[in-house]
Design an enzyme around this catalytic site. Structure first.
Site, PDB file in Angstrom:
ATOM      1  N   LYS A 222       0.857  -1.184   0.000  1.00  0.00           N
ATOM      2  CA  LYS A 222       0.000   0.000   0.000  1.00  0.00           C
ATOM      3  C   LYS A 222       0.894   1.236   0.000  1.00  0.00           C
ATOM      4  CE  LYS A 222      -3.754   2.316   2.495  1.00  0.00           C
ATOM      5  NZ  LYS A 222      -4.613   2.285   3.695  1.00  0.00           N
ATOM      6  N   LYS A 274      -2.064  -1.512  -3.765  1.00  0.00           N
ATOM      7  CA  LYS A 274      -2.925  -0.339  -3.744  1.00  0.00           C
ATOM      8  C   LYS A 274      -2.066   0.926  -3.751  1.00  0.00           C
ATOM      9  CE  LYS A 274      -6.411   1.945  -0.822  1.00  0.00           C
ATOM     10  NZ  LYS A 274      -7.163   1.889   0.446  1.00  0.00           N
TER      11      LYS A 274
END
Length: 350
Positions: A222, A274
């Site tokens: 992330k 992400k």
């Protein structure tokens, strides 16, 4: 100095010239019709691979539009169930639920995150009661929506007096939150805070509480960056500062592969990259090494950019949606979280 005579081509018509062309390979043969293109397609995107992120909010009487994400809303319990039903009917595989508490219910540790009557856990319970096992109910397992400072962990001061995130003090809170979400009915918990060791702590807590069958989708890679802005409106974020000390540096790739290896070793059932589109290269590398399913999150900034461009008539909206999702799938995602999940499922079904 002699000058060479110019090359003189025979006088032929173009049609006569092409009579001499003999191409063994003609890739266009496999592009001639829609049926042929579908027949030989290398990448297949199915509705059940899509996850619809959703927001349930306290303190509202009806669904409320999110201005930075046209077409996306904060939901009441009633509108949440109605929208989830639409997703399920379209063939969407899962919903991922985020809670939006009232500002006055936030505190330094995000205690509403594990409260039985907290907005997120109420929403999870409502979804599970309504749909049982027909729809996979996923929960966002992070404190940022619930803390008054907007960070994903407990704040403390280092020896120089600088405010920092206390990684190890945060882990028991994640464990408590995950167990509360499992009790509320979540099939999957999805730790997104990027604290070191979070998967191991959550897995042990779930197992000790008797939730061995609850899965963990780890936000393994992330990245910090500029694509989360609209989401912060969606969850009513109270963020002060940034998250660069715990989310990954977009300049790094090897770090992501290490994070994936660590999360799998600690018990992650699925891993995630992400944001998706700015990090398709990372997604490909993760897919190449992962021994578990790989997810990618098409985040709010990606959604809003395409939506805004389409609203201005600069791009074809439906084509851009499908191009973006196909690219994420082709890069290696087995699962895609996207705010277009329901619409994309309808488009895929023709």
């Amino acid at each position: 100095m002699c000058r060479a005579d110019p090359v003189r081509l025979p006088r032929r018509t173009i049609s006569t010239m092409t009579d001499d062309v003999h191409l063994v390979r003609r890739p266009r043969r496999l592009r001639t019709t829609p049926a042929m293109r579908n027949f030989v397609a290398e990448t297949h995107l199915e509705p059940n691979q899509l996850v619809l992120p959703m927001f349930i909010a306290d303190g509202i009487d009806s669904a409320r539009d999110i201005s930075a994400m046209p077409g996306v809303q904060q939901h009441t319990e009633e509108s949440l169930l109605r929208t989830a039903e639409e997703a399920l009917t379209a063939g969407v595989g899962s919903v991922d639920l985020f809670g939006v508490p009232t500002p006055e219910s936030k505190d330094a540790t995000g205690s509403q995150a594990w409260a039985v009557d907290g907005v997120l856990n109420r929403g999870l319970s409502a979804l599970r009661r309504e749909f049982g096992d027909d729809l996979i109910v996923m929960a966002d397992t992070c404190l940022d929506e619930f803390t008054d400072h907007g960070h994903c962990g407990v704040l403390t001061e280092d020896r120089f007096g600088t405010t920092v995130i206390d990684n190890d003090a945060t882990l028991p809170l994640y464990a408590r939150m995950a167990v509360a979400q499992a009790e509320a009915g979540a099939h999957v918990v999805s730790p997104s805070g990027m604290m070191d060791g979070q998967i191991a702590v959550i897995r042990r807590a779930l197992d000790d509480a008797g939730f061995q069958d609850v899965s963990i989708l780890a936000y393994s890679a992330k990245y910090a960056g500029a694509f989360y802005g609209p989401f912060r409106e969606a969850v009513g974020s109270s963020l002060q500062g940034d998250r660069k000390t715990y989310q990954q540096d977009p300049r790094n790739a090897r770090e992501s592969l290490m994070e994936v290896d660590l999360d799998i070793a600690e018990g992650a059932d699925m891993v995630m990259v992400k944001p998706a589109m700015p990090h398709l290269d990372i997604l490909r590398q993760v897919a190449d090494i992962s021994t578990v399913p790989v997810a990618a999150y098409q985040v709010s900034g990606e959604y809003s950019m395409i939506t805004a461009a389409a609203q201005n008539g600069w791009i074809d909206r439906e084509a851009a949606i499908m191009d973006s999702l196909t690219g994420i799938r082709r890069a290696g995602a087995d699962i895609i979280l996207t705010y277009w999940a329901t619409e994309a499922a309808h488009l895929l079904r023709g």
